[in-house]
Write a protein that holds these residues in place. Structure first.
Motif, PDB file in Angstrom:
ATOM      1  N   ILE A 209       0.818  -1.216   0.000  1.00 31.18           N
ATOM      2  CA  ILE A 209       0.000   0.000   0.000  1.00 31.18           C
ATOM      3  C   ILE A 209       0.854   1.269   0.000  1.00 31.18           C
ATOM      4  N   ASP A 210       1.912   1.266   0.795  1.00 32.25           N
ATOM      5  CA  ASP A 210       2.753   2.476   0.856  1.00 32.25           C
ATOM      6  C   ASP A 210       4.199   2.063   1.131  1.00 32.25           C
ATOM      7  N   ASP A 211       5.114   2.557   0.291  1.00 35.25           N
ATOM      8  CA  ASP A 211       6.529   2.156   0.405  1.00 35.25           C
ATOM      9  C   ASP A 211       7.131   2.489   1.763  1.00 35.25           C
TER      10      ASP A 211
ATOM     11  N   ARG B 143      -1.197   7.653  11.807  1.00 33.89           N
ATOM     12  CA  ARG B 143      -0.740   8.985  11.389  1.00 33.89           C
ATOM     13  C   ARG B 143      -1.939   9.798  10.923  1.00 33.89           C
ATOM     14  N   LYS B 144      -1.836  11.073  10.976  1.00 35.90           N
ATOM     15  CA  LYS B 144      -2.928  11.923  10.485  1.00 35.90           C
ATOM     16  C   LYS B 144      -2.386  12.842   9.415  1.00 35.90           C
ATOM     17  N   PRO B 145      -2.840  12.704   8.154  1.00 38.08           N
ATOM     18  CA  PRO B 145      -3.728  11.660   7.642  1.00 38.08           C
ATOM     19  C   PRO B 145      -3.047  10.293   7.683  1.00 38.08           C
ATOM     20  N   ALA B 146      -3.853   9.237   7.711  1.00 34.84           N
ATOM     21  CA  ALA B 146      -3.308   7.881   7.837  1.00 34.84           C
ATOM     22  C   ALA B 146      -2.478   7.511   6.613  1.00 34.84           C
TER      23      ALA B 146
ATOM     24  N   SER C 142     -10.830  11.958   3.718  1.00 37.73           N
ATOM     25  CA  SER C 142     -11.842  12.923   3.324  1.00 37.73           C
ATOM     26  C   SER C 142     -11.578  13.650   2.006  1.00 37.73           C
ATOM     27  N   SER C 143     -10.296  13.841   1.669  1.00 40.11           N
ATOM     28  CA  SER C 143     -10.110  14.617   0.448  1.00 40.11           C
ATOM     29  C   SER C 143      -9.711  13.773  -0.766  1.00 40.11           C
ATOM     30  N   MET C 144      -9.978  12.492  -0.718  1.00 41.43           N
ATOM     31  CA  MET C 144      -9.604  11.682  -1.894  1.00 41.43           C
ATOM     32  C   MET C 144     -10.717  11.719  -2.941  1.00 41.43           C
ATOM     33  N   ASP C 145     -10.375  11.308  -4.169  1.00 41.97           N
ATOM     34  CA  ASP C 145     -11.398  11.412  -5.210  1.00 41.97           C
ATOM     35  C   ASP C 145     -12.447  10.309  -5.040  1.00 41.97           C
ATOM     36  N   SER C 146     -13.548  10.445  -5.777  1.00 41.56           N
ATOM     37  CA  SER C 146     -14.700   9.587  -5.503  1.00 41.56           C
ATOM     38  C   SER C 146     -14.419   8.114  -5.839  1.00 41.56           C
TER      39      SER C 146
ATOM     40  N   ALA D 277      -4.059  -3.614  -4.316  1.00 40.92           N
ATOM     41  CA  ALA D 277      -3.709  -2.775  -5.466  1.00 40.92           C
ATOM     42  C   ALA D 277      -4.685  -1.601  -5.565  1.00 40.92           C
ATOM     43  N   LYS D 278      -5.896  -1.803  -5.084  1.00 37.78           N
ATOM     44  CA  LYS D 278      -6.902  -0.725  -5.131  1.00 37.78           C
ATOM     45  C   LYS D 278      -6.621   0.376  -4.115  1.00 37.78           C
ATOM     46  N   LEU D 279      -5.676   0.133  -3.220  1.00 34.51           N
ATOM     47  CA  LEU D 279      -5.426   1.114  -2.152  1.00 34.51           C
ATOM     48  C   LEU D 279      -4.082   1.815  -2.325  1.00 34.51           C
ATOM     49  N   LYS D 280      -3.545   1.712  -3.535  1.00 35.74           N
ATOM     50  CA  LYS D 280      -2.194   2.215  -3.805  1.00 35.74           C
ATOM     51  C   LYS D 280      -1.985   3.670  -3.372  1.00 35.74           C
ATOM     52  N   ASN D 281      -3.062   4.491  -3.479  1.00 33.23           N
ATOM     53  CA  ASN D 281      -2.881   5.909  -3.148  1.00 33.23           C
ATOM     54  C   ASN D 281      -3.352   6.261  -1.754  1.00 33.23           C
ATOM     55  N   PHE D 282      -3.608   5.264  -0.961  1.00 31.87           N
ATOM     56  CA  PHE D 282      -4.240   5.523   0.338  1.00 31.87           C
ATOM     57  C   PHE D 282      -3.496   6.589   1.146  1.00 31.87           C
ATOM     58  N   GLY D 283      -2.171   6.473   1.190  1.00 34.48           N
ATOM     59  CA  GLY D 283      -1.414   7.369   2.069  1.00 34.48           C
ATOM     60  C   GLY D 283      -0.951   8.652   1.399  1.00 34.48           C
ATOM     61  N   ALA D 284      -1.419   8.888   0.158  1.00 38.67           N
ATOM     62  CA  ALA D 284      -0.859  10.003  -0.619  1.00 38.67           C
ATOM     63  C   ALA D 284      -1.046  11.377   0.031  1.00 38.67           C
ATOM     64  N   GLN D 285      -2.096  11.531   0.806  1.00 37.35           N
ATOM     65  CA  GLN D 285      -2.347  12.825   1.474  1.00 37.35           C
ATOM     66  C   GLN D 285      -1.283  13.140   2.515  1.00 37.35           C
TER      67      GLN D 285
END
Ligand code: ATP
Ligand code: MG
Length: 362
Positions: A150-152, A194-197, A217-221, A250-258
């Motif tokens: 999910i996150d490197d 972490r915040k954001p997680a 909260s601020s991720m795309d739909s 694989a569907k959560l690849k951008n989870f931590g991008a915020q």
């Protein structure tokens, strides 16, 4: 201590990241190692097939969860359904099969806490431990591996923490310090909070969905939809326990991008948390819920037999299992001093990526 608790990280913290990342790169094993391990696994499977055609070998532990350093031993689980034999009989028979296959130093340790056969493959030089029907380990190995996709930053953080723990001689369960498995769970849990997680909680059926959505909260739909669909997609039933979670990572690849925190900032915050923030008297860290739960809730408030619960880390599947239970009065002190030492190095030292790993000399 109170003063320590509220301090902020140093201004130049981000300039430390490249040094920590190069430590991380130097620890990663070469790709050829994986190939050698698979070759050995296949040849072992062939020998086993002759005796037990329905038995399967699974890699578990660090060689399968991606947290292995170079030249690690490999952990293998033999999954077998043979009601005519006791586990010890199977272990002895397994040892016989391996011996007749010219594997070296074959030893059946039937009295160990987790009974195993140990051996060494002379062709590849790889040492192996083989246990029988330890399917919880297979499930938790996959869980750890899936979190790394999910996150490197999980891989980086956990490698550095494992390396630190090894250098400081606090990765020795037989001496009352923590297993590598426990350290990786501490890292996953830390990134969930972490915040954001940076990481979600994959065992969501037991975690209210709005908590996860709140973090995002601020991720795309589109991402919202994938999270809303996070019901268990992997289920392995072990004894009477269901090990279930959402494994389509694989569907959560951008989870931590915020969250833009760098590896140096995360290391600082990780050690700072365990040195000055964690409430050792009442808190249990729980990757299963992605939150902190209370010792009271788990009934881990007092010593029962040898289980002291001085630092509490809930196993994600065997939930009555506290991975910190082996820590005693003496080793908790050592652990907490090491967390403080590490936090202080990250805060003040002029060369933390060297000083942090200075070997502990007994
Ligand atoms: P190392 O590189 O240090 O060998 P590892 O990832 O193999 O690290 P270990 O702590 O040796 O970690 O554990 C191997 C595997 O055994 C873990 O991945 C986990 O699946 C399982 N395991 C270890 N300790 C426990 C435990 N106390 N309870 C449940 N499973 C455990
Ligand atoms: Mg191991």
């Amino acid at each position: 201590r109170i003063h320590q608790r509220y301090r902020e990280c140093r201004d130049d913290i981000d300039t430390l990241s490249p040094c920590f990342l190069s430590v991380y790169e130097s620890l990663k094993p070469a790709k050829e190692e994986k190939a050698k391990q698979n070759e050995l696994l296949q040849s072992l499977q062939k020998s086993i097939d002759k005796e037990w055609p329905n038995a399967q070998l699974h890699l578990y532990g660090s060689c399968a969860n991606t947290f292995a350093f170079s030249n690690s031993d490999i952990d293998i689980c033999l999954a077998i359904d043979d009601s005519n034999m006791s586990r010890n009989e199977m272990l002895l028979k397994l040892a016989e099969i391996l011996q007749s296959d010219n594997l070296q130093n074959v030893q059946a340790l039937t009295n160990a806490r987790v009974p195993i056969v140990k051996m060494m493959d002379p062709k590849t030089g790889i040492a192996c431990d083989i246990c029988i029907n330890n399917l919880f380990a297979v499930a938790n190995t996959k869980l750890l591996k899936d979190y790394t996709q999910i996150d490197d930053r999980l891989h980086q953080l956990a490698f550095i923490v494992k390396h630190w723990a090894r250098s400081r001689a606090i990765n020795e369960t037989y001496r009352g310090t923590l297993s590598s498995y426990a350290y990786v769970l501490m890292c996953i849990h830390f990134l969930q909070l972490r915040k954001p997680a940076i990481l979600p909680c994959l065992q969501v059926s037991k975690c209210p969905m709005h908590i996860q959505l709140g973090y995002m909260s601020s991720m795309d739909s589109r991402s919202w939809t994938s999270v809303q669909e996070m019901e268990a997609t992997y289920v392995l039933t072990v004894d009477d326990t269901e090990c279930a979670y959402f494994d389509q990572v694989a569907k959560l690849k951008n989870f931590g991008a915020q969250n833009k925190e760098s590896i140096a900032e995360l290391l600082w915050a990780f050690f700072h948390y365990w040195a000055y923030h964690h409430d050792y008297t009442s808190d249990v860290i729980s990757v299963r819920t992605g939150s902190i739960i209370s010792k009271q809730l788990k009934n881990w408030t007092r010593r029962v037999g040898n289980d002291r619960h001085l630092i509490c880390i809930e196993d994600p599947f065997e939930t009555s299992h506290d991975l910190g239970r082996i820590v005693d009065k003496h080793s908790i002190k050592i652990l907490r001093e090491e967390f403080e030492r590490a936090a202080d190095i990250l805060q003040y030292d002029s060369n933390p990526s060297i000083t942090l790993f200075k070997p502990y000399i007994q």
